[in-house]
Design a protein around this motif. Structure first.
Motif, PDB file in Angstrom:
ATOM      1  N   SER A 143       0.845  -1.198   0.000  1.00 31.99           N
ATOM      2  CA  SER A 143       0.000   0.000   0.000  1.00 31.99           C
ATOM      3  C   SER A 143       0.886   1.256   0.000  1.00 31.99           C
ATOM      4  N   GLU A 144       0.295   2.365  -0.392  1.00 28.76           N
ATOM      5  CA  GLU A 144       1.027   3.634  -0.444  1.00 28.76           C
ATOM      6  C   GLU A 144       1.607   3.972   0.932  1.00 28.76           C
ATOM      7  N   ASP A 145       0.774   3.752   1.947  1.00 30.75           N
ATOM      8  CA  ASP A 145       1.199   4.089   3.293  1.00 30.75           C
ATOM      9  C   ASP A 145       2.406   3.234   3.734  1.00 30.75           C
ATOM     10  N   SER A 148       5.557   4.276   1.883  1.00 32.04           N
ATOM     11  CA  SER A 148       6.064   5.540   2.402  1.00 32.04           C
ATOM     12  C   SER A 148       6.802   5.329   3.731  1.00 32.04           C
ATOM     13  N   LYS A 161       6.810  10.285   0.993  1.00 31.37           N
ATOM     14  CA  LYS A 161       5.369  10.330   0.696  1.00 31.37           C
ATOM     15  C   LYS A 161       5.113  10.537  -0.794  1.00 31.37           C
ATOM     16  N   SER A 162       5.796  11.494  -1.387  1.00 31.95           N
ATOM     17  CA  SER A 162       5.507  11.761  -2.801  1.00 31.95           C
ATOM     18  C   SER A 162       6.025  10.617  -3.680  1.00 31.95           C
ATOM     19  N   ALA A 164       6.079   7.390  -2.805  1.00 32.58           N
ATOM     20  CA  ALA A 164       5.092   6.301  -2.655  1.00 32.58           C
ATOM     21  C   ALA A 164       3.829   6.623  -3.448  1.00 32.58           C
ATOM     22  N   LYS A 165       3.410   7.880  -3.380  1.00 31.28           N
ATOM     23  CA  LYS A 165       2.195   8.294  -4.105  1.00 31.28           C
ATOM     24  C   LYS A 165       2.380   8.080  -5.615  1.00 31.28           C
ATOM     25  N   ASN A 166       3.510   8.522  -6.136  1.00 31.92           N
ATOM     26  CA  ASN A 166       3.739   8.392  -7.584  1.00 31.92           C
ATOM     27  C   ASN A 166       3.895   6.939  -8.023  1.00 31.92           C
ATOM     28  N   CYS A 168       2.269   4.477  -6.746  1.00 30.80           N
ATOM     29  CA  CYS A 168       0.904   3.940  -6.800  1.00 30.80           C
ATOM     30  C   CYS A 168       0.136   4.472  -8.011  1.00 30.80           C
ATOM     31  N   ILE A 169       0.401   5.709  -8.414  1.00 33.09           N
ATOM     32  CA  ILE A 169      -0.253   6.251  -9.620  1.00 33.09           C
ATOM     33  C   ILE A 169       0.253   5.498 -10.857  1.00 33.09           C
ATOM     34  N   SER A 189       9.545  12.472  -8.441  1.00 25.92           N
ATOM     35  CA  SER A 189       8.865  12.796  -7.184  1.00 25.92           C
ATOM     36  C   SER A 189       9.642  13.783  -6.317  1.00 25.92           C
TER      37      SER A 189
END
Ligand SMILES: C[S@@+](CC[C@H](N)C(=O)[O-])C[C@H]1O[C@@H](n2cnc3c(N)ncnc32)[C@H](O)[C@@H]1O
Length: 311
Positions: A143-145, A148, A161-162, A164-166, A168-169, A189
């Motif tokens: 998972s993203e969390d 991260s 954080k950024s 992990a977010k990217n 997942c995108i 990121s």
């Protein structure tokens, strides 16, 4: 590919292990067999050395390097299983154990192993290629969390954080399969100024994923405890670490195993019944001298800590 690895703190390890002829030693991180070679020379045909590595390539390379020594035995296993490994060999206690933690230069340099952000390859990073969890699963399934947290906790990555977010995108479109795909996402990121830092922008995330894939920190404390319990009186455990989280675990576990009376100072006798397994030999960690650092930049972050068992 030839197995290339320059042993770190070699003389310091050999000196501090106090190798005695006719005694039994364990090299729990065999790698290219560099430390093992020196231990075997000191044993001079007597005693025994058991070498453990979870990487089959390291086992084959060191068997070849050490073939002249009949008192050497290689075991393909995780050093976290030290007690059962010794039990299977019919050995109750040993006289010294070396753990030179982390990856070998061979593992980093061999593109196909997927450890390196400098070479394009399938995401892998498993030290033991029989293990199920690889970098590919971590990057595509966590998972993203969780990603991260791993990047922050194991890599001290500011932009965890950024990144992990990217990840997942990007993986919604298609799975991330190669090291260079991941490097691109990491770079995208980060702010521009971070890309110009001396350290490669992907270094911390790659380190964090490697630690996760190989459970390098989760099993370390128990491995240190079991290794100390496997030592004979005056036997020594020497551990080289390469990053601060590993070093902290080793330092604190040594302190716990040394034991300390926790009774109030004004009590005339000790009633806390603390258990001591021995003493810390290195109050401060041993680090590489200038000469070694000139020849081997990898030694820069190495710290050697030594514990002696007292029965
Ligand atoms: C830094 S290298 C050791 C180099 C070796 N001291 C030499 O002089 O050639 C670390 C080696 O330990 C192995 N290793 C790391 N963690 C391990 C573990 N938990 N159990 C067994 N082997 C491990 C890696 O596969 C790698 O080959």
């Amino acid at each position: 590919m030839e197995f290339k690895h320059k042993s770190v703190l070699l003389n310091e390890c050999i000196e501090n292990l106090n190798i005695r002829k006719k005694h039994i030693y364990v090299d729990g991180t065999l790698g290219g067999g560099g430390h093992s070679y020196e231990i075997l020379k000191k044993l001079d045909g007597t005693g025994k050395l058991i070498g453990i590595d979870r990487d089959k390539v390291a086992i084959e390379a060191s068997k070849n390097k050490l073939k002249e020594f009949s008192n050497f035995e290689a075991v393909h296993n995780n050093n976290a299983n030290i007690l059962s490994i010794l039990d299977n060999l019919g050995i109750s206690y040993v006289d010294g154990i070396l753990l030179d933690l982390g990856v070998s230069s061979y593992q980093l340099d061999e593109a196909s192993r997927g450890f390196s952000y400098m070479q394009d390859s399938r995401l892998d990073m498993r030290m033991n290629t029989d293990d199920k969890l690889s970098a590919y699963e971590v990057v595509n399934n966590y998972s993203e969390d969780r990603l991260s947290r791993i990047f922050f906790d194991y890599g001290e990555e500011k932009y965890s954080k950024s990144i992990a977010k990217n990840i997942c995108i990007e993986r919604k479109e298609k799975n991330i399969t190669t090291t260079f795909e991941l490097v691109d996402i990491i770079k995208k990121s980060m702010p521009k100024k971070a890309l110009n830092e001396k350290q490669h922008p992907a270094k911390r995330v790659f380190q964090a994923i490697r630690i996760e894939v190989n459970e390098e920190l989760t099993k370390l404390k128990q491995t240190v405890i079991d290794s100390i319990k496997a030592l004979n009186d005056k036997g020594r455990l020497a551990i080289i670490t390469f990053h601060s989280l590993e070093d902290k675990i080793v330092k604190h576990t040594y302190e716990e195993m040394e034991g300390r009376c926790t009774c109030p100072k004004d009590l005339p006798v000790c009633i806390c019944n603390y258990i001591s397994y021995g003493k810390i030999i290195t109050k401060k960690p041993i680090t590489s001298g200038e000469e070694e650092l000139k020849e081997n930049p990898r030694a820069r972050s190495a710290k050697l800590r030594v514990f002696e068992r007292i029965n």
